[in-house]
Design a protein around this motif. Structure first.
Motif, PDB file in Angstrom:
ATOM      1  N   THR A   1       0.799  -1.208   0.000  1.00 46.96           N
ATOM      2  CA  THR A   1       0.000   0.000   0.000  1.00 46.96           C
ATOM      3  C   THR A   1       0.838   1.268   0.000  1.00 46.96           C
ATOM      4  O   THR A   1       1.887   1.325   0.623  1.00 46.96           O
ATOM      5  N   ASP A   2       0.341   2.273  -0.710  1.00 48.09           N
ATOM      6  CA  ASP A   2       0.996   3.567  -0.602  1.00 48.09           C
ATOM      7  C   ASP A   2       0.094   4.533   0.154  1.00 48.09           C
ATOM      8  O   ASP A   2       0.198   5.723   0.068  1.00 48.09           O
ATOM      9  N   ASN A   3      -0.864   3.949   0.882  1.00 49.05           N
ATOM     10  CA  ASN A   3      -1.717   4.787   1.735  1.00 49.05           C
ATOM     11  C   ASN A   3      -0.882   5.437   2.810  1.00 49.05           C
ATOM     12  O   ASN A   3       0.154   4.915   3.161  1.00 49.05           O
TER      13      ASN A   3
ATOM     14  N   SER B   1      -5.792   3.272  -4.039  1.00 44.49           N
ATOM     15  CA  SER B   1      -4.648   3.578  -4.887  1.00 44.49           C
ATOM     16  C   SER B   1      -5.089   3.798  -6.331  1.00 44.49           C
ATOM     17  O   SER B   1      -4.526   4.627  -7.043  1.00 44.49           O
TER      18      SER B   1
ATOM     19  N   LYS C   1      -6.443   7.221  -6.375  1.00 45.05           N
ATOM     20  CA  LYS C   1      -5.360   8.170  -6.221  1.00 45.05           C
ATOM     21  C   LYS C   1      -4.672   8.448  -7.555  1.00 45.05           C
ATOM     22  O   LYS C   1      -4.317   9.580  -7.865  1.00 45.05           O
TER      23      LYS C   1
END
Ligand code: MN
Length: 735
Positions: A384-386, A488, A491
């Protein structure tokens, strides 16, 4: 201070050490292992020889106690015991990781390194922030013993929290509730989880805790009698069948009773008798366990009518944390539903002590559910790039939920958190399947994406290449995996839009002659209250940010700053010692370590009054707000923003009035309202702010807002009101 008897102390230390060894007899099988444990003890003893704990006792008692918890209550082996004994040496003494590697081995060094890093993250740092949480989760996958020893460490610190400063106690208790108890729960350490929760509650709500505790003791007899009566016919039949077993009652923990009382707003009397009856079977061999449990189920339901909807079979499909048990809820002779938990000794051990106990039963079993869980967690964190805060929320969500079991068209079983939708299922199959998901067939019936699945459902996903994730998907998916994938994808979309916002901002800055090289975007984010750069550009692009406010900025020392910075305002609250011009008997709330009299406002979520236990919270725009420690927002504020918490306390009683609310419940009687208001305004001379009464079927409920001076004034008022004819219950309400 009295003289310390060093000889006596030495004896006590050795005593604690041998007691620990006795509790660890399963771990010290051979002479070599024994020697290694002894060496760890000697090294720790020497390293900590001048250290003392807050309570004054020699520091070494702490690592010994932690090692004992690891061995006795978690069931860990020699490696963990050695690491527990040494767990604070690298951080607090001269000893280095290299020393540990040389003297004990690489595995031990790795674990202690992990422990040192975690404590750098969660203990020393003033606040437990989400980024740190992420780091902790990552260490999980390196060696889970790091987390287990850390939990043991925290448990011992909670058991001995009494000697710490009050504000520290509160911070540690919040953190324990926020992080350690859920972790213990997820790792299946049930007893430790309950104890951590109880100890935190005891710290945060000492009065409430003591009250429930004493009431539990007083009602013990009633429960024992009930259990005896309930189990006697079952006992007889099971004995005739030649089964070895034990039947006991499991009262709820004080923390869970407290939770129920406050969330449902009910009295102790309405929840105290909620408990489960547990039947533990000593099966002759593991292959007989399942049939033994069902045999007992059959006997129980011969005597008592079961509620079919409440049957839970976690023997055929154990929970992800390893929990195995058969639960049923039956109607007792007194007309009350009672939960009966049926399990074997092995299952009970795992349920109470967690996975370490599991390893005890299955030597070398590597494909455990636990490994699967660890790898899932790892996958989530890495994929995840959260931002970490979202991760934390989603993760916590998954920590607490129960599971359902559903099937693919081929009959493969998948476990999902309760409440999961068809879309969650799609993402659990594959990210692409989720992204392109149009709908699904559940048990051959067409259902929408948001359809909630039930255990036993068979799910077939329908996809289309043209389908793309939508914003509203986030409102119904439950699993972290689905959420992070949708986010994502959204995003990526957002990034495109934000690109436009970026150039708009650059143009605007050029217009007011601020070179964009000087722009500190962080400052702009704080000012416009947006969480990220991306969000800033995105909102600019959507025209949701008022760029005319840029005039309020200036370039100072080469960076962009608001003309009156927020920091400055906060600093003012700290920096200045205000001279007291007030009359001698004004309200005095002292704030901070230096007990200064600073400006503050009272939080209106909990309306504290003098006498309440309180703390200060430094807000971004409104200075210091005072909350009660029992405020529902406390856990969140303390654990997320511990660095903004400031110690505060009332030091003197005063004559100024504070607004607080009372809820009065009673039997509607002529004149009761009149009697109440008379007492409030005439007799006690209390200023009443508002008053509302509702009457329904002869029961009335009133809400009064009154101005009181402090808690003792309020208690006095409540006492008087309780004497009014017809009044049954009076409660303080805060808003
Ligand atoms: Mn420690």
């Amino acid at each position: 201070m009295s003289e310390i008897d060093f000889e006596e102390e030495k004896k006590e230390v050795l005593k604690a050490y041998t007691a620990m060894l006795r509790a660890a007899k399963h771990a010290k099988k051979d002479a070599v292992t024994k020697k290694r444990i002894r060496k760890a003890f000697d090294v720790a003893l020497e390293a900590h020889k001048t250290d003392r704990r807050k309570s004054g006792e020699p520091y070494i008692f702490h690592p010994i106690a932690v090692a004992r918890i690891c061995a006795e209550e978690i069931g860990l082996g020699a490696t963990s015991i050695i690491c527990a004994l040494l767990h604070d040496t690298v951080e607090d003494t001269e000893i280095t990781i290299e020393d540990i590697a040389r003297d004990f081995g690489n595995k031990e060094a790795l674990i202690i390194d992990g422990l040192t890093k975690i404590s750098g993250v969660v203990d020393n740092n003033v606040s437990l922030q989400a980024e740190n949480f992420k780091k902790i989760l990552l260490t999980l996958s390196e060696d889970v013993r790091v987390i287990l020893i850390k939990i043991a460490d925290r448990l011992h610190n909670m058991r001995t929290i009494g000697s710490m400063r009050r504000d520290k106690q509160l911070k540690i208790a919040s953190e324990t509730l926020f992080l350690y108890a859920p972790l213990a729960h997820r790792l299946g350490l049930h007893s430790i989880k309950s104890e951590l929760e109880d100890l935190s509650l005891k710290c945060q709500e000492p009065d409430g805790f003591a009250e429930i505790k004493s009431k539990l003791t007083k009602t013990q007899e009633v429960r024992t009698r009930f259990i005896r009566k309930f189990s006697s016919p079952i006992k007889q039949v099971l004995e005739e069948k030649g089964l070895k077993f034990e039947i006991k009652g499991r009262p709820k923990s004080i923390h869970s009773i407290w939770n129920k009382m406050s969330s449902k707003n009910v009295s102790f009397e309405e929840v105290y008798d909620l408990f489960a009856i547990r039947i533990i079977i000593d099966s002759n061999e593991e292959s007989l366990e399942k049939s033994d449990c069902w045999q007992v189920y059959s006997v129980v339901t011969d005597f008592y009518q079961p509620n079919i909807e409440r049957l839970r079979d976690w023997i055929s499909a154990p929970k992800a944390n390893g929990y195995e048990s058969l639960h049923t809820t039956v109607m007792s002779p007194t007309g009350k539903w009672v939960e009966v938990q049926i399990r074997t000794r092995r299952m009970d051990d795992i349920a109470e002590k967690g996975f370490a106990a599991h390893w005890k039963y299955k030597e070398g079993g590597s494909e455990s559910q636990f490994d699967i869980w660890i790898s899932q967690v790892r996958e989530l964190i890495e994929s995840t790039d959260n931002n970490a805060l979202e991760l934390l929320d989603d993760f916590k969500l998954n920590l607490f939920t129960d599971e359902i079991y559903v099937f693919t068209p081929n009959g493969d079983m998948k476990s999902l958190p309760a409440g999961a939708t068809t879309l969650d299922f799609a993402f659990s199959v594959h990210t692409q399947v989720g992204t392109n998901c149009l709908g699904a067939k559940v048990n051959n019936k067409l259902v929408p994406l948001s359809h909630q699945l039930k255990s036993g459902d068979q799910v077939e996903i329908l996809t289309s290449k043209n389908q793309k994730p939508k914003e509203d998907w986030l409102s119904f998916v439950q699993t972290h995996k689905a959420k992070s994938n949708i986010k994502s994808a959204l995003k990526d979309e957002k990034r495109k839009v934000a690109q436009k916002g970026k150039s708009i901002l650059e143009k605007e800055l050029k217009r007011i002659k601020i070179s964009h090289e000087n722009v500190n975007l962080q400052e702009l984010q704080t000012y416009y209250k947006v969480p990220s750069e991306l969000e800033l550009f995105y909102q600019i692009s959507l025209d949701k940010i008022d760029l005319s406010k840029l005039k309020e900025f200036e370039v100072r020392k080469g960076v962009l700053k608001p003309k009156r910075t927020i920091q400055k305002r906060v600093q003012r609250y700290f920096g200045q010692r205000k001279t007291v011009t007030s009359k001698p008997k004004k309200p005095i709330l002292v704030i901070g370590d230096n007990m200064e009299k600073l400006d503050y406002t009272l939080a209106n979520c909990c309306n504290p009054i003098p006498g309440d236990e309180v703390y200060g919270f430094i807000t971004v725009t409104e200075g210091i707000k005072i909350h009660k420690t029992s405020c529902p927002n406390t856990v969140q504020l303390m654990s997320k923003y511990a660095y903004r918490i400031i110690k505060s306390s009332w030091i003197e009683e005063q004559e100024v009035a504070f607004l607080t609310g009372l809820k009065i419940i009673g039997i509607d009687d002529m004149g009761i309202v009149n009697n109440i208001t008379q007492i409030i305004s005439n007799e006690l001379n209390v200023n009443m702010r508002s008053l509302s009464f509702d009457s329904n079927d002869g029961v009335f409920e009133g809400r009064v807002m009154v101005m009181v001076q402090d808690t003792s004034h309020l208690t006095n008022l409540i006492k008087k009101l309780n004497k009014v004819k017809g009044v049954r219950k009076i409660e303080r309400v805060d808003s």
